[in-house]
Design a protein around this motif. Structure first.
Motif, PDB file in Angstrom:
ATOM      1  N   VAL A 251       0.931  -1.242   0.018  1.00 28.46           N
ATOM      2  CA  VAL A 251       0.012   0.005  -0.099  1.00 28.46           C
ATOM      3  C   VAL A 251       0.887   1.346   0.046  1.00 28.46           C
ATOM      4  CG1 VAL A 251      -1.885   1.202   1.338  1.00 28.46           C
ATOM      5  CG2 VAL A 251      -1.657  -1.142   1.272  1.00 28.46           C
ATOM      6  N   GLY A 252       0.812   1.974  -1.019  1.00 31.31           N
ATOM      7  CA  GLY A 252       1.650   3.369  -1.136  1.00 31.31           C
ATOM      8  C   GLY A 252       0.813   4.312  -1.004  1.00 31.31           C
ATOM      9  N   GLU A 253       1.419   5.529  -1.063  1.00 31.47           N
ATOM     10  CA  GLU A 253       0.961   6.714  -0.924  1.00 31.47           C
ATOM     11  C   GLU A 253      -0.189   6.850  -1.981  1.00 31.47           C
ATOM     12  OE1 GLU A 253       3.550   9.984  -0.358  1.00 31.47           O
ATOM     13  OE2 GLU A 253       4.614   9.027   1.448  1.00 31.47           O
ATOM     14  N   ASN A 254       0.006   6.860  -3.105  1.00 35.34           N
ATOM     15  CA  ASN A 254      -0.884   6.948  -4.279  1.00 35.34           C
ATOM     16  C   ASN A 254      -1.467   5.922  -4.901  1.00 35.34           C
ATOM     17  OD1 ASN A 254      -0.165   9.998  -3.818  1.00 35.34           O
ATOM     18  ND2 ASN A 254       1.907   9.557  -4.934  1.00 35.34           N
ATOM     19  N   SER A 255      -0.924   4.680  -4.558  1.00 33.91           N
ATOM     20  CA  SER A 255      -1.538   3.723  -5.683  1.00 33.91           C
ATOM     21  C   SER A 255      -1.269   2.245  -4.313  1.00 33.91           C
ATOM     22  CB  SER A 255      -0.725   3.207  -6.679  1.00 33.91           C
ATOM     23  OG  SER A 255       0.852   3.031  -6.459  1.00 33.91           O
ATOM     24  N   THR A 256      -1.862   1.005  -5.105  1.00 32.53           N
ATOM     25  CA  THR A 256      -1.700   0.168  -4.095  1.00 32.53           C
ATOM     26  C   THR A 256      -1.457  -1.222  -5.242  1.00 32.53           C
ATOM     27  OG1 THR A 256      -3.521   0.588  -2.233  1.00 32.53           O
ATOM     28  CG2 THR A 256      -3.068  -1.720  -2.799  1.00 32.53           C
ATOM     29  N   ASP A 257      -0.587  -1.951  -4.696  1.00 32.79           N
ATOM     30  CA  ASP A 257      -0.180  -2.964  -5.705  1.00 32.79           C
ATOM     31  C   ASP A 257      -1.074  -4.114  -5.324  1.00 32.79           C
ATOM     32  OD1 ASP A 257       0.850  -4.887  -7.176  1.00 32.79           O
ATOM     33  OD2 ASP A 257       3.011  -4.844  -6.257  1.00 32.79           O
ATOM     34  N   TRP A 258      -2.152  -4.329  -6.060  1.00 33.30           N
ATOM     35  CA  TRP A 258      -3.272  -5.242  -5.691  1.00 33.30           C
ATOM     36  C   TRP A 258      -2.742  -6.683  -6.051  1.00 33.30           C
ATOM     37  CZ3 TRP A 258      -6.520  -3.979  -2.235  1.00 33.30           C
ATOM     38  CH2 TRP A 258      -7.134  -2.375  -2.278  1.00 33.30           C
ATOM     39  N   SER A 259      -2.071  -6.808  -7.132  1.00 37.51           N
ATOM     40  CA  SER A 259      -1.811  -8.050  -7.572  1.00 37.51           C
ATOM     41  C   SER A 259      -0.626  -8.820  -6.846  1.00 37.51           C
ATOM     42  CB  SER A 259      -1.136  -8.056  -9.261  1.00 37.51           C
ATOM     43  OG  SER A 259      -0.194  -7.245  -9.463  1.00 37.51           O
ATOM     44  N   GLY A 260       0.350  -7.786  -6.628  1.00 43.38           N
ATOM     45  CA  GLY A 260       1.417  -8.175  -5.324  1.00 43.38           C
ATOM     46  C   GLY A 260       0.559  -8.804  -4.132  1.00 43.38           C
ATOM     47  N   MET A 261      -0.336  -7.858  -3.567  1.00 42.40           N
ATOM     48  CA  MET A 261      -1.017  -8.215  -2.311  1.00 42.40           C
ATOM     49  C   MET A 261      -1.695  -9.397  -2.612  1.00 42.40           C
ATOM     50  SD  MET A 261      -3.651  -5.926  -0.201  1.00 42.40           S
ATOM     51  CE  MET A 261      -2.589  -4.313  -0.026  1.00 42.40           C
ATOM     52  N   ALA A 262      -2.184  -9.897  -3.683  1.00 44.36           N
ATOM     53  CA  ALA A 262      -3.063 -10.888  -3.689  1.00 44.36           C
ATOM     54  C   ALA A 262      -1.945 -12.133  -3.645  1.00 44.36           C
ATOM     55  CB  ALA A 262      -3.846 -11.064  -4.950  1.00 44.36           C
ATOM     56  N   ALA A 263      -0.910 -12.025  -4.184  1.00 40.52           N
ATOM     57  CA  ALA A 263       0.130 -13.083  -4.366  1.00 40.52           C
ATOM     58  C   ALA A 263       0.737 -13.355  -2.963  1.00 40.52           C
ATOM     59  CB  ALA A 263       1.229 -12.738  -5.387  1.00 40.52           C
ATOM     60  N   ALA A 264       1.019 -12.101  -2.242  1.00 40.96           N
ATOM     61  CA  ALA A 264       1.400 -12.368  -0.728  1.00 40.96           C
ATOM     62  C   ALA A 264       0.376 -12.914   0.064  1.00 40.96           C
ATOM     63  CB  ALA A 264       1.660 -10.965  -0.132  1.00 40.96           C
TER      64      ALA A 264
END
Length: 293
Positions: A251-264
């Motif tokens: 989770v960044g300040e301006n965006s969220t890495d949803w695919s990376g979070m799902a993989a995690a």
């Protein structure tokens, strides 16, 4: 000329009756199948999302088939998201917590289940009362005590904090199981010269393996998914993060890495699914054995 049709009609009647008798069973199977599909769908969707790009996740909606398998999401979660370190931290904390909770709750359950002494009911009442105390009310004394002991920035402090709860459910499961064991086992151990700890470690604890498996699974699930205490203990040292706290790395300040979070998320769920699949039979036996008395 209609006589030959009677055997066929009479044979159809039992089939119709069997169908009517089995109709409620088939209806129950269909209902449970729909419930199971709804329960499994979020996990299947997360696995699918872990193989998509962020744009494809939002464009595809509930579509489960990725256009292209993006295995690099797992590599990014493992290295860039530092889940290699978080998974190791979680394993250390979880194993340490499970060991402490099993030993402590087994001893407490053995005493409360096998012995009657003044104040035993009061102790049980106090333990049950702790179920109604929210975790947030205990975090301040836990943090203060950990600071005084110099354990706030260590995994050992996190283990002691997670294993220091009342664990009422585990104690009651052990107490219910030990209560229904025959007294002749203890009497035979005393005749052989065994003391309290000898009777417990050599006879009672080995007999309680199904209950130990149940308590281990429950404690494993609780500790592996714990968020509040690991978050507080890793504030000043991000290297101590567990997998649940490590999700914030995506989770960044301006965006969220949803695919990376799902993989995690998939990576963090694999040990839980594997453990429960391996110990499911012992888990059910332990619950049934502790309730039956």
């Amino acid at each position: 000329m209609t006589a030959p049709a009677r055997p066929a009609a009479s044979a159809a009647l039992p089939r119709a009756r069997r169908w009517r008798r089995r109709l409620p069973w088939w209806t129950l199977v269909a209902v449970l199948g729909v419930i199971a599909a709804l329960w499994v769908f979020p996990f299947v969707w997360m696995v699918s999302a872990s193989l998509k790009s962020p744009a494809e996740i939002f464009a595809g909606g509930l579509d489960l088939v990725p256009e292209q398998l993006r295995w690099e999401n797992y590599a990014r979660a493992w290295t860039d998201g530092n889940f290699r370190r978080y998974l190791l931290n979680t394993a250390i904390v979880t194993v340490g917590t499970v060991v402490i909770v099993v030993v402590r709750c087994a001893l407490a359950g053995y005493v409360l289940g096998r012995y009657r002494f003044p104040g035993s009911r009061l102790i049980l009442g106090i333990l049950v009362a702790t179920l109604f105390v929210p975790t947030g009310y205990t975090i301040i004394p836990i943090v203060k005590l950990s600071m005084q002991l110099g354990l706030l920035d260590q995994l050992s402090g996190m283990i002691l904090a997670l294993s220091g709860g009342a664990n009422v459910a585990a104690i009651l499961i052990y107490a219910g199981y030990f209560r229904r064991l025959p007294a002749e086992l203890e009497e035979a151990a005393v005749v052989d010269g065994a003391g309290f700890l000898g009777t417990f470690t050599r006879i009672m604890l080995p007999l309680s393996m199904p209950v130990t498996a149940t308590v281990s699974v429950l404690t494993f699930l609780f500790t592996w998914n714990a968020f509040f205490l690991p978050l507080v203990f890793s504030f000043s040292n991000p290297k101590l993060r567990t997998v649940s706290v490590g999700m914030q790395a995506f989770v960044g300040e301006n965006s969220t890495d949803w695919s990376g979070m799902a993989a995690a998320g998939v990576i963090s769920l694999i040990p839980i699914v594997a453990l429960f699949a391996f110990m499911q039979r012992y888990f059910v036996e332990g619950i049934a054995g502790s309730v039956k008395s």
